[in-house]
Enzyme design. Structure first.
Site, short mmCIF file in Angstrom:
data_model
loop_
_atom_site.label_atom_id
_atom_site.label_comp_id
_atom_site.label_asym_id
_atom_site.label_seq_id
_atom_site.Cartn_x
_atom_site.Cartn_y
_atom_site.Cartn_z
N GLY A 127 0.82 -1.20 0.00
CA GLY A 127 0.00 0.00 0.00
C GLY A 127 0.86 1.26 0.00
N THR A 132 10.37 -7.86 -11.58
CA THR A 132 9.72 -9.13 -11.88
C THR A 132 8.50 -9.32 -11.00
OG1 THR A 132 11.83 -10.06 -12.55
CG2 THR A 132 10.10 -11.64 -12.00
N CYS A 134 2.81 1.50 13.01
CA CYS A 134 4.06 2.07 12.49
C CYS A 134 4.71 2.98 13.51
CB CYS A 134 3.80 2.85 11.22
SG CYS A 134 2.73 1.97 10.09
N HIS A 146 -2.37 -7.41 2.36
CA HIS A 146 -2.30 -8.04 3.70
C HIS A 146 -3.36 -7.53 4.66
CE1 HIS A 146 -0.15 -5.06 6.41
NE2 HIS A 146 0.20 -4.54 5.24
N SER A 191 -3.98 -2.67 -0.41
CA SER A 191 -2.91 -3.54 0.09
C SER A 191 -3.49 -4.91 0.41
CB SER A 191 -2.29 -2.93 1.35
OG SER A 191 -1.33 -3.82 1.87
C1 PLP Z 1 -1.71 -0.54 6.29
C2 PLP Z 1 -2.04 0.76 5.65
C3 PLP Z 1 -1.22 1.33 4.65
C4 PLP Z 1 0.10 0.71 4.23
O1 PLP Z 1 -0.04 -0.50 3.55
P1 PLP Z 1 1.26 -1.46 3.46
O2 PLP Z 1 0.88 -2.51 2.48
O3 PLP Z 1 1.48 -2.00 4.84
O4 PLP Z 1 2.39 -0.61 2.98
C5 PLP Z 1 -1.63 2.51 4.08
N1 PLP Z 1 -2.76 3.12 4.45
C6 PLP Z 1 -3.56 2.63 5.41
C7 PLP Z 1 -4.81 3.36 5.77
C8 PLP Z 1 -3.23 1.44 6.04
O5 PLP Z 1 -4.02 0.96 7.01
#
Ligand code: PLP
Length: 388
Positions: free
Chosen positions: A74, A239, A327, A203, A201
């Site tokens: 993300g 890739t 974070c 995950h 994202s």
């Molecule tokens: C988790 C998150 C991201 C970052 O996504 P990643 O794949 O971990 O880099 C960005 N924005 C929001 C609102 C998120 O919750």
């Protein structure tokens, strides 16, 4: 070795990978490990499953598969959208965003500021909502892009992207929305949102870490951020993360199929948890708008307590929760989201987020409800309130 736990309430930080997703991606880690760019079929036959995954991710947001660029996360999607908007508007040096964005947006904007760009960070109300008149006023002829999240990761508060898109269109300014937290929890439709860019994202929707997507509206000129090979039709070098992309596609399909059932179930359990805290534990209050928010998230201030202490006792009891954004955990900084909503640093440091997900069970919720009051009481007894 995985830590045993009784209850996971941190689905806004990351989610368990669905067994169906593992099953879908596994062949691409074992026998089918070729490079899609190869001249021979062992590699280039992968174009087909990759196309299917692209269609699945596109379907989650009602986009055309050609509007999807796979990225590594993300964060990369967000950085890339802002980067492209600045390069496609070389005369414009200004970005409008909000004070409550994820660090992927805020830290990248701070980086751009050091490089000479100007950033406006819109304030929010005490319930975390945006003033759209202020947003419109912040846009100048020098503005290249507006970047506003769809749903906040700490409070779950939802911003009205369609109305913001209307403002941006009337001002002739691009719009990016960070929809990472909204995916799988709200219906997503780029035709309704009207944004030019949208970030996702994997995950956060029960697929592995390390794979993301950026929607770029058709006909919009796009300048790549990661430059190298000609992958993603020249829009993102590197890739392909084949297994990750397949996993993301499967997770997107599952998220779309179960969206309604899941979000209504989580809303009931979230409300049950929240009500039991607010009514059963003295000195608690909800952070964030009670209506315009995600169905899975609750953020609560526990007056007079340190969230870090509460998290530690919860951890000992096998419960995973969070004090704001993962974070910034470990730093003593209070949540920038909660302080932007007008909470004092002390109140922000007393706040916990519980976020439910596809694998949350009602017995996990009941377990948390049963042990939380005692933990809070213990902590309050051991740390007498200070007078300020
Ligand atoms: C988790 C998150 C991201 C970052 O996504 P990643 O794949 O971990 O880099 C960005 N924005 C929001 C609102 C998120 O919750």
């Amino acid at each position: 070795m995985s830590q045993p736990y009784f209850a996971y309430f941190d689905n806004n930080a990351t989610t368990r990978v669905a067994p169906e997703v593992v099953a879908a991606m596994l062949p691409f880690l074992t026998e089918d490990w070729g490079n899609p760019s190869s001249a021979y079929s062992f590699g280039n036959h992968l174009a087909r499953p990759l196309d299917q995954a692209r269609s699945q991710v596109a379907a989650l947001i009602n986009a055309d598969p050609r509007e999807i660029i796979f990225t590594s996360c993300g964060t990369e999607s967000i950085n890339s959208a802002l980067h492209s908007a600045l390069l496609s508007n070389p005369g414009k040096q200004h970005i409008v965003t909000t004070a409550v964005e994820h660090s992927a947006t805020l830290k990248f904007c701070a980086h751009l500021e050091r490089m000479g760009f100007t950033i406006t960070r819109l304030p929010v109300s005490p319930t975390g909502t945006l003033d759209l008149a202020a947003l419109e006023q912040a846009i100048t002829p020098n503005t290249a892009i507006v970047s506003v999240m769809l749903a906040n990761n700490e409070t779950g508060v939802i911003f009205p992207i369609p109305a913001i898109a209307t403002i941006c269109q009337s001002c002739g300014v691009l719009l990016h929305t960070d929809a990472v937290q909204a995916a799988g929890k709200l219906p997503l439709d780029v035709k309704v949102f009207g944004a030019d860019f949208l970030s996702l994202s994997a995950h956060k929707i029960n697929a592995p870490k390390g794979i993301g997507a950026l929607y770029v509206r058709r006909q919009l000129k796009y300048f790549p951020h990661v430059i190298g090979g000609g992958q993603e039709r020249g829009r993102r070098g590197g890739t392909e993360n084949v297994a990750g992309i397949i996993a993301f596609g499967k997770a997107a399909q599952m998220a779309r199929e179960r969206l309604e059932a899941l979000s209504s179930r989580l809303r009931v359990w979230r409300d049950k948890l929240e009500q039991s805290i607010l009514q059963g534990i003295p000195g608690t209050s909800r952070n964030g708008d009670p209506v315009e928010r995600l169905p899975n998230t609750t953020n609560v201030a526990f007056e007079g307590l340190e969230a870090e202490g509460l998290l530690m006792l919860l951890d000992q009891a096998g419960i995973c929760a969070s004090s704001g954004s993962a974070c910034t955990t470990g730093s003593l900084e209070p949540s920038h989201v909660l302080t932007a909503m007008g909470l004092s640093a002390k109140a922000a440091r007393s706040s916990l987020r519980f976020s439910l997900g596809a694998y949350t069970t009602e017995s996990e919720v009941d377990h948390l409800i049963s042990i939380l009051p005692g933990i809070v009481e213990r902590l309050r007894a051991s740390s007498p309130p200070s007078d300020d």
